[in-house]
Design a protein around this motif. Structure first.
Motif: not given
Ligand code: PLP
Length: 437
Positions: A126-130
């Protein structure tokens, strides 16, 4: 100071007793000159061609033309894929060339959100960050999540960035892929820490083999530890659909923290972390490297295309494995020791730093550009030449490579195992542990 530079490594110049900054730099410079004088220094050679399977390299004023490039982790050749390049050009036209503020205070652009959504979806999460690099994704995430009340349990083969992330917490390591020792570490540390996190790679960049993810997941669940995995070298290479080691074991939802890089198969630059929505929210505001540092420039929108291409053009992975198997069979047939490679990284063991450097030098003369890996990245006895294979290598280039190795072996007798091991492996391993290699 011992002037036999041949027996020294980078490590010996890290913290030189009694020497100030300039004296240390001078000693290091002497060391490099000594290696260079024997044509054994091959770091920072200049590619005039970018990341190509066939490239021109400049070294010490000499132009080596049409070398087979084996130093790029551009496994599917996406750094030069026309659609990926076009996506970067279009994004630059739309957004300009910079992001100009950290994501927390203005520098969060629509292409950042799109990359985050797409990479999360790529892993069925559902979720990610770069982050700005893969290195930062690892070091910053671990640093933000684990504090002095916690414990990081690392496979000794994990990337330097994970070791760096674990500097502010308690840390123990277990021998590479050794499940008994991992279990012992989990058992013995039970009840002593607030959070415990096992940290592994998917594909190991020096050993070139794969994590025993199914067993590790079971152990983590049994002993109540979190699991973080960096599969920088597995994505695009491992698994039917190129999702890496997580796909191989079908354990998409079982790894708490997935990290990775956009600088290898995805052909660009940048890192990512995938976790529960709450952990991602926490990192967005607690991870110093995210809130105080500008991230991906608009050219990074090309990542959106390379993620798509993994599914749209699966033939690149097939071609990559054809090349890997062709090369492996050829080298094993000649008698080379390739360790336990299970990936697109092929190490040729030479077992001696000087032999290693000489082999690398001769390979270059034969038009083959590969990396020498020695201490402190691996113990001296495990010195190796490392080659990264690409889908875009042609069969002719693979043959050129095999011929070059045959020629090198006739001069250096690597396969005859007559090399002198001048390393003290135990001591070196202890030192590598201290350094976090
Ligand atoms: C296993 C692994 N993780 C992380 C990194 C760092 O990625 P980047 O070069 O994109 O910062 C590397 C780089 O070589 C790597 O091999």
């Amino acid at each position: 100071m011992n002037k036999n530079y041949q027996n020294l490594s980078f490590k010996d110049f890290e913290n030189m007793e009694g020497l100030d900054l300039h004296q240390t730099a001078q000693e290091f410079s002497n060391y490099i000159e000594d290696w260079d004088g024997r044509d054994h220094w091959n770091y920072r050679q200049e590619s005039l061609s970018g990341c190509k399977p066939d490239l021109d390299v400049m070294h010490k004023g000499i132009l080596y033309k049409n070398c087979v490039g084996l130093v790029f982790n551009d496994y599917l050749g996406f750094t030069n894929h026309p659609k990926v390049k076009q996506a970067a050009i279009e994004a630059i036209e739309r957004y300009g060339v910079g992001a100009a503020a950290s994501p927390a205070i203005g520098g969060h652009m629509s292409y950042h959100r799109q990359i985050e959504e797409k990479i999360a979806e790529f892993f069925k999460r559902d979720s990610a960050m770069i982050y700005t690099t893969g290195y930062t994704a690892n070091s910053a995430t671990i640093q933000a999540l684990l504090k002095k009340e916690d414990l990081a349990i690392l496979d000794e083969g994990v990337h330097a960035s994970m070791w760096e992330g674990a500097q502010m917490t308690n840390l123990i390591k277990f021998p590479h892929n050794n499940m008994d020792r991992l279990e012992r570490a989990l058992k013995e540390s039970q009840g002593n820490y607030r959070n415990r996190m096992v940290i592994i790679d998917g594909v190991y960049s020096q050993q070139a083999d794969i994590a025993l993810l199914d067993q590790i997941v079971k152990l983590c669940k049994h002993y109540g530890a979190y699991l973080a995995m960096d599969d920088a070298h597995g994505i695009g290479v491992i698994g039917k659909n190129g999702r890496g080691v997580i796909e191989l074991y079908d354990l998409y939802q079982e790894v708490d923290i997935i990290t990775g890089t956009f600088s290898k198969t995805f052909g660009h630059l940048g890192g990512y972390v995938i976790a529960s929505p709450n952990i991602i929210k926490y990192l967005q505001f607690q991870s110093r490297q995210h809130i105080f540092s500008v991230t991906a420039t608009p050219a990074s929108a090309c990542i959106l295309k390379s993620i798509d291409l993994i599914d749209e053009e699966p033939f690149w992975k097939d071609k990559l494995w054809e090349n890997i198997n062709y090369l492996k069979n050829g080298l094993i047939g000649m008698g080379f020791d390739l360790g336990n490679t299970q990936s697109a990284i092929i190490p040729v063991m030479t077992g001696n730093p000087n032999l290693n450097a000489e082999a690398c030098h001769l390979l270059m003369k034969a038009g083959v550009y590969a990396n020498q890996i020695g201490y402190p990245a691996v113990p001296k006895k495990r010195a190796r030449i490392r080659m990264s294979i690409m889908a875009t290598h042609s069969l002719e280039q693979m043959d050129k490579l095999l011929n070059a190795w045959d020629w090198v072996d006739r001069q250096l007798l690597i396969t005859k195992k007559n090399n002198i091991n001048n390393g003290d492996t135990k001591k070196e391993e202890q030192e590598m542990e201290r350094r976090g290699n």
